[in-house]
Design a protein around this motif. Sequence first.
Motif, PDB file in Angstrom:
ATOM      1  N   TRP A  58      66.282  86.402  38.527  1.00 19.10           N
ATOM      2  CA  TRP A  58      65.652  86.850  37.221  1.00 19.10           C
ATOM      3  C   TRP A  58      65.164  87.876  37.521  1.00 19.10           C
ATOM      4  O   TRP A  58      65.393  88.508  36.403  1.00 19.10           O
ATOM      5  N   ARG A  61      67.210  91.347  37.699  1.00 19.20           N
ATOM      6  CA  ARG A  61      68.495  91.944  37.136  1.00 19.20           C
ATOM      7  C   ARG A  61      70.263  91.830  37.415  1.00 19.20           C
ATOM      8  O   ARG A  61      70.000  93.889  36.443  1.00 19.20           O
ATOM      9  N   ASP A  63      74.088  91.885  38.780  1.00 18.34           N
ATOM     10  CA  ASP A  63      75.526  91.410  38.322  1.00 18.34           C
ATOM     11  C   ASP A  63      75.805  90.000  39.938  1.00 18.34           C
ATOM     12  O   ASP A  63      74.546  90.156  40.014  1.00 18.34           O
ATOM     13  N   LEU A 122      71.845  85.437  35.481  1.00 19.94           N
ATOM     14  CA  LEU A 122      72.878  84.549  34.452  1.00 19.94           C
ATOM     15  C   LEU A 122      71.486  84.188  32.695  1.00 19.94           C
ATOM     16  O   LEU A 122      71.899  83.851  31.976  1.00 19.94           O
ATOM     17  N   ARG A 124      69.386  86.212  32.115  1.00 21.54           N
ATOM     18  CA  ARG A 124      68.546  87.356  31.260  1.00 21.54           C
ATOM     19  C   ARG A 124      69.918  87.344  29.691  1.00 21.54           C
ATOM     20  O   ARG A 124      69.770  88.301  29.032  1.00 21.54           O
ATOM     21  N   TYR A 125      70.918  87.236  30.343  1.00 19.65           N
ATOM     22  CA  TYR A 125      72.121  87.817  30.349  1.00 19.65           C
ATOM     23  C   TYR A 125      73.420  86.708  29.338  1.00 19.65           C
ATOM     24  O   TYR A 125      73.605  85.747  29.925  1.00 19.65           O
ATOM     25  N   GLY A 126      74.914  87.029  29.482  1.00 23.57           N
ATOM     26  CA  GLY A 126      76.019  86.883  29.324  1.00 23.57           C
ATOM     27  C   GLY A 126      76.335  85.700  27.511  1.00 23.57           C
ATOM     28  O   GLY A 126      75.407  85.361  27.283  1.00 23.57           O
ATOM     29  N   GLN A 127      77.392  85.299  28.190  1.00 23.25           N
ATOM     30  CA  GLN A 127      77.026  84.171  26.413  1.00 23.25           C
ATOM     31  C   GLN A 127      76.029  82.789  26.036  1.00 23.25           C
ATOM     32  O   GLN A 127      75.220  82.793  26.883  1.00 23.25           O
ATOM     33  N   ARG A 131      74.290  80.981  28.757  1.00 23.18           N
ATOM     34  CA  ARG A 131      72.368  81.419  28.706  1.00 23.18           C
ATOM     35  C   ARG A 131      71.606  79.996  28.414  1.00 23.18           C
ATOM     36  O   ARG A 131      70.493  79.874  29.515  1.00 23.18           O
TER      37      ARG A 131
END
Length: 216
Positions: A58, A61, A63, A122, A124-127, A131
């Motif tokens: 987390w 940040r 990939d 993930l 923080r980001y993604g679909q 998430r």
Amino acid sequence: MTTVDREVQRRHRVLTVVAGGVLLGVVDLLLQLGLPYPWANLANSSAVWAVGAFAIGWWLRADWRRSAFAGIVLLVVAVEAYYVAAVVLLDDSAQNLWSPTTLMWLFFGVLAGALFGVAGGLSRYGQPWVRAIAVAMPGAVLLAEAAMLFHRSAQPGHDSHYRTDSLQTAVIEVVLGAALILVVGRTNRVRLQALAAATALAVLGFAAYTIAGFGS
């Protein structure tokens, strides 16, 4: 940002992950020795270590590959730091650094580090559905371990103190699991989805704990 700046930032992150692993392993041992039960159980919780891998993903940040690598490094370093601290502080044998038990924990560290490191990134980001599942992961592993403690405390052969400590630890983990989801989730919708996902994932986690031999 220049190439030099990126390289410096990368090195700082690597050092932070390694330092975090050392801190996790050493502090875990110190808390086990210094805290009363049921908090000492929580200090030595494999679920809490998994949450640590989630936290590093987390924070990073990055990939999924770098998040997985960071989670693995954190837990592998933490395992060895734990046993080094035991050698220094408790006069344990240095052979524990490469014993079969240590190798087993290193194996679990690689698995949990990769899985929860990726989940941390993930979250923080993604679909949206990805998430929500990622946000559910730290809560789910705490719920799964709580269920395992409830199950273990109900088995014959344990005294009343063990049962009481295990049940109290389980309750703490349930509260922490729900709290983590509420804190990590950025919206009420994600939080509700994550709470639902955590329930299902906790069942899978309980099965994994049982298969790994932690249920007895």
